[in-house]
Design an enzyme around this catalytic site. Structure first.
Site, PDB file in Angstrom:
ATOM      1  N   GLY A 101      23.989  26.649  35.712  1.00  0.00           N
ATOM      2  CA  GLY A 101      25.200  27.198  35.109  1.00  0.00           C
ATOM      3  C   GLY A 101      26.365  27.253  36.075  1.00  0.00           C
ATOM      4  N   GLY A 158      48.133  58.168  43.440  1.00  0.00           N
ATOM      5  CA  GLY A 158      48.622  57.285  42.387  1.00  0.00           C
ATOM      6  C   GLY A 158      49.397  56.104  42.925  1.00  0.00           C
TER       7      GLY A 158
END
Length: 552
Positions: free
Chosen positions: A442, A208
């Site tokens: 694009g 974590g």
């Protein structure tokens, strides 16, 4: 008052990776203390306690830290801050946990040093794990110290640096350790876009604990000594049967070039902390300030003659965009981030006439400078950071389009490419586009074109702005005519020439107001300096909303 006595160095044991075994620490309480005759005796006792806390659990533990190729926590802090400016808080804090022998091991600091100091004269906060104590693992008191310094950094409006060298949650303290991480995560997110947040990985950062750096703005890692992963090699082997080393799984080189989790990879700790200082010198203290301006001896109107030769007119030839950047920024100095990951786009901080700017540029030397998933993500996050902290953006365009292919489509190039488009459209800082050579399809729009909100767009005389290259366009538009011609190759050459002359000449976009000016490449520096000065007071109101829903 509790005074911590120096532990017996012969009995002290350093905590290794994943261990929570701390250095033994003897102690005596206020009831055991002889009566102090005067305040000077009390002060002397205080100084002794502070000195012992700074030195750490034992000389042997320090030797083991050095043997691992790592500096001690205060050696690191001394490298980070200006000499004599660091002020430590909660130095004498100890945990209150019991069970599993913890009640007999209560060293001062509880394995983390917190406080603030000056970096090049400006306030910066820090929390730094001390691997010599409990392996730098996080328990309740350890977490509360970090929470305190995080709250102070946000309240004071100053950057926060985390020096990570810890073995994760302290197993003996159970769920309280896990809750401590939750408090860190919540505060890290709350400070996002408010103060700069920098994580430095100097040892293990597992489980974590790895999510805290992932939530910050920049992550530095040191080669060979730093590792970051969610599950370690032992767990990987037990679940998948795959044998892998700590370095192969989560080393600095892996995160610097493969996962992109590391922003900067450094050879050693001294170089790393010097780079952290350099980055901090380029950033504002918080989102309410402008970046620091430094007087520059580099003339703002200096002509950059080398730019006339650096970029080949043939769009099929490569060159190094970093050489272009070095030519027009102050003194040729810039700070590149993510240099090893997604190298087909360059993101860097630099100064123009002393003012900090963020530079985004396609890199023709890697994958011809195409935009792909990783490049889009890298640039999008950089643009968002610059916008959050009032750093103007200069975008250098030489892009052939988005990378085609099944893998890119399946992995979500539409979704990931939209991140960069969103970041530019949402940015309100001064934005200047410079088209060096080709700008197709694009990808041209996404690279901060006028149509998505660039304040100014400039182009060099060899620019080509089009839906696609002339060869591809001719094959599509004149496909049947070319196929029916007596000499298809000659017909194709003629149509390519015609398309280029009609729609891709350098002044086509200027004639239609899509670029503000076609400039001499040698004048690029002067043009940018003038434009940024004009845009310095830009005010771009945004719609009333809690926040947008950007592509994820």
């Amino acid at each position: 008052m509790t005074i911590i006595a120096r532990p017996d160095s012969a009995a002290a044991t350093g905590a290794g990776e994943g261990e929570s075994a701390g250095e033994p620490a003897g102690e005596r309480t206020a009831a055991d203390r002889p009566g102090s005759a005067d305040m000077r005796s009390n002060v002397a006792e205080l100084r002794e306690a502070r000195a012992m806390a700074r030195e750490g659990p034992s000389a042997a533990a320090t030797e083991r830290q050095h043997a691992r190729g790592k500096l001690t926590v205060h050696e690191r802090i001394d490298l980070l801050f200006d000499p004599g400016t660091f002020r430590e808080i909660e130095q004498l804090r100890r945990h209150r946990a019991s069970g599993f022998g913890l009640e007999d091991k209560r060293p001062a600091t509880d394995g983390v040093v917190t406080g603030w100091g000056k970096v090049m004269g400006r306030t910066v906060f820090v929390f730094a794990h001390d691997f010599r104590i409990f392996g730098g693992s996080l328990g309740e008191a350890h977490a509360q110290k970090i929470h305190k310094v995080m709250d102070l950094a946000e309240a004071a409006g100053a950057p926060l640096v985390a020096l990570n060298d810890g073995a994760g949650a302290r197993i003996q303290e159970g769920v309280t350790a896990l809750a401590g991480y939750g408090g860190i995560f919540r505060r890290t997110v709350r400070a996002s876009g408010v103060i700069p947040r920098i994580s430095v990985i100097l040892g293990p950062c597992a489980g974590g604990a790895a999510y805290a750096p992932a939530l910050t703005d920049f992550v530095f890692m040191v080669s060979d000594t730093a590792q970051m992963y969610i599950t370690g090699p032992d767990v990987v082997k037990s679940v998948t049967g795959e044998s892998i080393t700590h370095e192969q799984l989560g080393g600095a080189d892996v995160h610097g070039s493969v996962s992109g989790a590391a922003t900067i990879v450094c050879a050693d700790e001294r170089e790393c902390l010097e780079d952290v200082r350099h980055l901090l010198s380029l950033l504002p203290s918080n989102n309410r300030e402008l970046p620091p301006v430094e007087p520059s001896g580099d003339p703002p109107d200096r002509r950059c003659e080398a730019l006339l030769d650096l970029v080949p007119p043939d769009a099929r030839q490569s060159y190094d965009m970093r050489a272009v950047i070095a030519e027009f920024v102050d003194d040729g100095d810039f700070f590149e981030i993510h240099s090893r990951w997604a190298p087909n786009i360059v993101c860097a901080f630099a100064r123009l006439a002393g003012q900090v700017v963020g530079i985004v540029g396609n890199q023709p030397a890697a994958l011809a400078g195409v935009l792909d998933i990783h490049a889009s993500e890298k640039a999008a996050r950089f643009v968002q950071f610059c916008d959050a902290f009032n750093i103007p953006l200069v975008t250098l365009v030489d892009v052939p389009g988005f990378l085609p292919g099944k893998d890119q489509e399946y992995d979500g190039i539409i979704r990931h490419g939209a991140k960069l488009l969103y970041a530019y459209c949402d940015a309100t800082v001064p934005r200047i586009q410079v088209i060096l050579r080709k700008a197709y399809g694009g990808a041209y729009i996404v690279m901060d074109s006028r149509s998505v909100g660039a304040d100014l767009s400039f182009a060099w005389p060899a620019n080509e702005i089009a839906v696609m290259g002339a060869e591809g366009a001719a094959n599509v538009v004149f496909r049947r005519e070319i196929a029916a011609a007596p000499d298809p190759d000659e017909a194709r050459r003629q149509r390519i020439k015609e398309y280029r002359q009609e729609l891709m000449h350098p002044y086509y976009a200027a004639e239609r107001g899509l670029v503000d000016d076609v400039i001499d490449p040698a004048d690029t520096r002067a043009v940018l300096v003038d434009a940024l000065a004009m845009l310095a007071a830009k005010d771009a109101p945004t719609p009333s909303r809690k926040h947008g829903n950007q592509p994820m």
